[in-house]
Design a protein around this motif. Structure first.
Motif, mmCIF file in Angstrom:
data_model
loop_
_atom_site.group_PDB
_atom_site.id
_atom_site.type_symbol
_atom_site.label_atom_id
_atom_site.label_comp_id
_atom_site.label_asym_id
_atom_site.label_seq_id
_atom_site.Cartn_x
_atom_site.Cartn_y
_atom_site.Cartn_z
ATOM 1 N N VAL A 90 0.937 4.267 -2.665
ATOM 2 C CA VAL A 90 0.714 5.676 -2.330
ATOM 3 C C VAL A 90 1.870 6.522 -2.840
ATOM 4 O O VAL A 90 1.688 7.560 -3.473
ATOM 5 C CB VAL A 90 0.551 5.843 -0.805
ATOM 6 N N ARG A 91 3.091 6.033 -2.580
ATOM 7 C CA ARG A 91 4.263 6.806 -2.998
ATOM 8 C C ARG A 91 4.283 6.983 -4.513
ATOM 9 O O ARG A 91 4.566 8.076 -5.029
ATOM 10 C CB ARG A 91 5.547 6.118 -2.529
ATOM 11 N N LEU A 92 3.968 5.880 -5.240
ATOM 12 C CA LEU A 92 3.952 5.980 -6.705
ATOM 13 C C LEU A 92 2.881 6.965 -7.163
ATOM 14 O O LEU A 92 3.113 7.787 -8.053
ATOM 15 C CB LEU A 92 3.708 4.596 -7.325
ATOM 16 N N ALA A 93 1.697 6.902 -6.524
ATOM 17 C CA ALA A 93 0.608 7.783 -6.932
ATOM 18 C C ALA A 93 0.956 9.242 -6.656
ATOM 19 O O ALA A 93 0.555 10.138 -7.393
ATOM 20 C CB ALA A 93 -0.679 7.406 -6.200
ATOM 21 N N ILE A 135 -2.251 -2.201 -7.216
ATOM 22 C CA ILE A 135 -2.085 -1.902 -5.796
ATOM 23 C C ILE A 135 -3.241 -1.052 -5.278
ATOM 24 O O ILE A 135 -3.782 -1.298 -4.210
ATOM 25 C CB ILE A 135 -0.767 -1.136 -5.556
ATOM 26 N N LEU A 136 -3.621 -0.034 -6.069
ATOM 27 C CA LEU A 136 -4.590 0.941 -5.571
ATOM 28 C C LEU A 136 -6.027 0.459 -5.676
ATOM 29 O O LEU A 136 -6.940 1.110 -5.189
ATOM 30 C CB LEU A 136 -4.435 2.266 -6.334
ATOM 31 N N GLN A 150 0.821 -1.204 0.000
ATOM 32 C CA GLN A 150 0.000 0.000 0.000
ATOM 33 C C GLN A 150 0.857 1.257 0.000
ATOM 34 O O GLN A 150 0.606 2.194 -0.747
ATOM 35 C CB GLN A 150 -0.908 0.009 1.235
ATOM 36 N N GLU A 151 1.880 1.236 0.874
ATOM 37 C CA GLU A 151 2.774 2.400 0.950
ATOM 38 C C GLU A 151 3.437 2.661 -0.401
ATOM 39 O O GLU A 151 3.534 3.811 -0.841
ATOM 40 C CB GLU A 151 3.845 2.151 2.026
#
Lengths: 226, 388
Positions: free
Chosen positions: B300-303, B386-387, B296-297
């Motif tokens: 989030v970082r990629l997004a 992932i998202l 998840q992290e």
């Protein structure tokens, strides 16, 4: 600002070809407050992944301001996404081991800014979402509603062209939901473009324009009468 | 993202899970500590060999032969001028000079006290020493200047020979044909008498000692000459009937230690290698778990604008920080173990720059090698999956 022309998207799963989006045409201007509403599986998530530059595997034309998104390489898409979109997720997606301030700092740090230069902007956004004093806390010390406010602050901090909120009230009770929707309304009144995805007609009714999707097609696109 | 921010993010992730991080480094710590220990000991023995083996500071090679008296009560030194002359005449291979190692502090001797021959021990002093005087008076600076043949006698010896301390004052003691007048009696348990050193050493037969030093011509083989000398002494040394001569071959001793240390080095290197390999696997395992826990992290970082390269660097840095911290702790432990081990060895362990470089180099390498695959897996995650 956002101009989608004849967007088609299909993917294969287990040997079967799924056609998820059919000839989507959609234009969103700066300052709008739009909800995209549809059942689960209707293709609304796929659509916002394309709008939010997360997915570049589609057919058709996506013109964002003066840029043709489908011509960009994947490596060019990342800084573009970093500068243009702020994401708000259903389950907040804050990094639990990092303080609230550090979470909000992430988009700025990935844009290459120095840590000590960004603190003022973080505090400004926290005040804007109504949580001025939580910067040093861990996200887990906050309630669901507060966490969602933090994630809104994180989406706003890099001053993006628009926000994408994917079921922002999906994990919240009705009173907290109403507070978050009120915050969105205030942000929109201040000029922030918001695209909100939901399956809940009541939430959609709080926006200014609803786009309804069913089986990968836009079946309705109307102003909300207030 | 700035590199410093990546390092900070990695450090943050590691201390968020301190127990797991520490357990993962233990293998590295053991591996590096053992390598550093053995390298320090090896370096210590090498330096000792170069310095002490057979070369003095002036570049001369020397060897020393010692004499041990068979009779515990006969305190006479084992070497005198006869031995020096004999060894010089023997034309020993490579030997340039022979000299007696004079004893300079507390020595044993035979003396004539109150008309009887006695074994006694004496302190040799260069100047008057302040101490409680039981009878008579202390040595003075003047005595040293004019080389007065005077001495102090201990209260113990005085009462033994003359019943009371006062009786001993004014008597004389003869040591090697020099007669000293007892001017005072002092309280001392360690030695029987105190003599002025310059006078004692200058007396005609003063060149005596329990050690002899052979100085060699450049390039000579020390052990050959030293063994010849030993043979001569055993056959016809001045005291060969009363005691034993001993040549300690430092070269041979250190060579033996060096040989066994290099044997141990290979053994420890093998163990350390296995330990580091297993530690590396442990790091890899932990990184894989970390990557899957933090999907998840990563999403989030990629997004939020992280590039896959940012993600890869973050996880790779986590692995490197983990192993390098282990390397540093290992270096500290290895240094301490080597220091403790040197207490039981005839040399001092030295931490060389090479072992410090090795600790850092190896631990960084382990981090990179075993962190790369998990970091790549983290970077290659599909953002949309992932998202979802």
């Amino acid at each position: 600002m956002i101009n989608l022309k004849n967007i088609n998207k299909s993917y294969s799963q287990g040997g079967n070809q799924f056609h998820v989006l059919h000839d989507i045409n959609l234009a969103i201007d700066a300052g709008e407050y739009v909800s995209i509403i549809g059942q689960s599986g209707s293709g609304k998530s796929t659509l916002i992944n394309i709008i939010g530059f997360l997915d570049d595997q589609f057919e058709g034309e996506y013109q964002f301001n003066d840029t043709q998104i489908q011509t960009l390489k994947r490596a060019e898409l990342t800084p573009f996404r970093n500068a243009s979109v702020g994401f708000i997720f259903q389950n907040f997606k804050l990094i639990r081991t990092m303080s609230v301030s550090d979470n909000i700092a992430l988009p700025l740090l990935y844009a290459g800014e120095k840590r000590r230069q960004v603190q003022a902007r973080i505090d400004e956004q926290l005040t804007r979402v109504g949580l001025p004093d939580v910067g040093d806390k861990l996200p887990t010390a906050l309630s669901g509603g507060q966490q969602q406010r933090v994630s809104i602050a994180r989406a706003l901090v890099a001053n993006p062209s628009f926000l994408i909120a994917d079921e922002p009230t999906g994990a919240l009770d009705s009173r907290t939901s109403a507070e978050i929707m009120q915050l969105f309304k205030e942000l929109n009144d201040q000029g922030t473009t918001i695209i909100l995805v939901t399956h809940d007609p009541n939430v959609a009714a709080a926006t200014k324009r609803t786009v309804e999707i069913l089986d990968g097609r836009i079946i309705a696109d109307s102003e909300v009468s207030s | 993202m700035r590199f410093s921010e990546l390092v900070k993010a990695s450090w943050h992730a590691l201390i968020a899970n301190p127990k797991r991080s520490f357990l993962t480094t233990i293998g590295i710590i053991i591996g590096i500590a053992s390598v550093v220990t053995i390298m320090s000991l090896g370096a210590g023995v090498k330096k000792q060999m170069l310095r002490d083996l057979d070369t003095t500071q002036t570049g001369q090679q020397t060897a020393e032969i010692y004499y041990n008296s068979r009779d515990m009560f006969l305190n006479e030194p084992g070497f005198d001028n006869r031995d020096v002359t004999m060894l010089m005449d023997a034309n020993l291979k490579g030997v340039a000079k022979v000299e007696i190692l004079q004893q300079t502090k507390k020595i044993g001797m035979t003396a004539i006290i109150n008309d009887s021959q006695q074994a006694m021990t004496a302190d040799l002093v260069n100047k008057p020493v302040k101490q409680p005087i039981v009878a008579g008076q202390n040595l003075t600076t003047y005595d040293f200047e004019v080389k007065n043949p005077v001495m102090l006698m201990s209260d113990k010896l005085a009462t033994k020979m003359y019943t009371t301390a006062a009786n001993a004052v004014g008597t004389s003691v003869t040591v090697q044909q020099t007669t000293y007048t007892v001017i005072g009696v002092y309280h001392n348990k360690a030695a029987d008498a105190r003599l002025p050193k310059p006078l004692y050493l200058n007396s005609s037969t003063g060149k005596q000692g329990n050690g002899i030093k052979l100085t060699f011509k450049p390039g000579a083989q020390v052990s050959v000459g030293a063994k010849q000398a030993l043979h001569q002494l055993k056959k016809s040394g001045s005291h060969h009937r009363d005691g034993r001569y001993e040549y300690i071959d430092m070269g041979k001793l250190l060579k033996g230690i060096s040989k066994s240390i290099s044997g141990i080095t290979y053994f420890v290197a093998a163990i350390a290698g296995i330990s580091l390999f297993i530690a590396g696997i442990g790091v890899m395992n932990m990184m894989y778990i970390s990557v899957s826990e933090r999907t998840q992290e990563i999403g989030v970082r990629l997004a939020l604008g992280a590039t896959p390269k940012n993600i890869m660097m973050q996880f790779l840095l986590e692995a490197i920080i983990l192993t390098v911290s282990g390397g540093v702790i290992g270096l500290v432990i290895g240094t301490s173990v080597a220091a403790v081990a040197s207490m039981a060895m005839p040399f001092r362990a030295i931490v060389t720059p090479a072992s410090v470089a090795l600790a850092f180099g190896v631990s960084t390498a382990v981090g990179i090698v075993f962190g790369l695959l998990p970091a790549k897996q983290a970077a290659n995650k599909n953002l949309i999956d992932i998202l979802r």
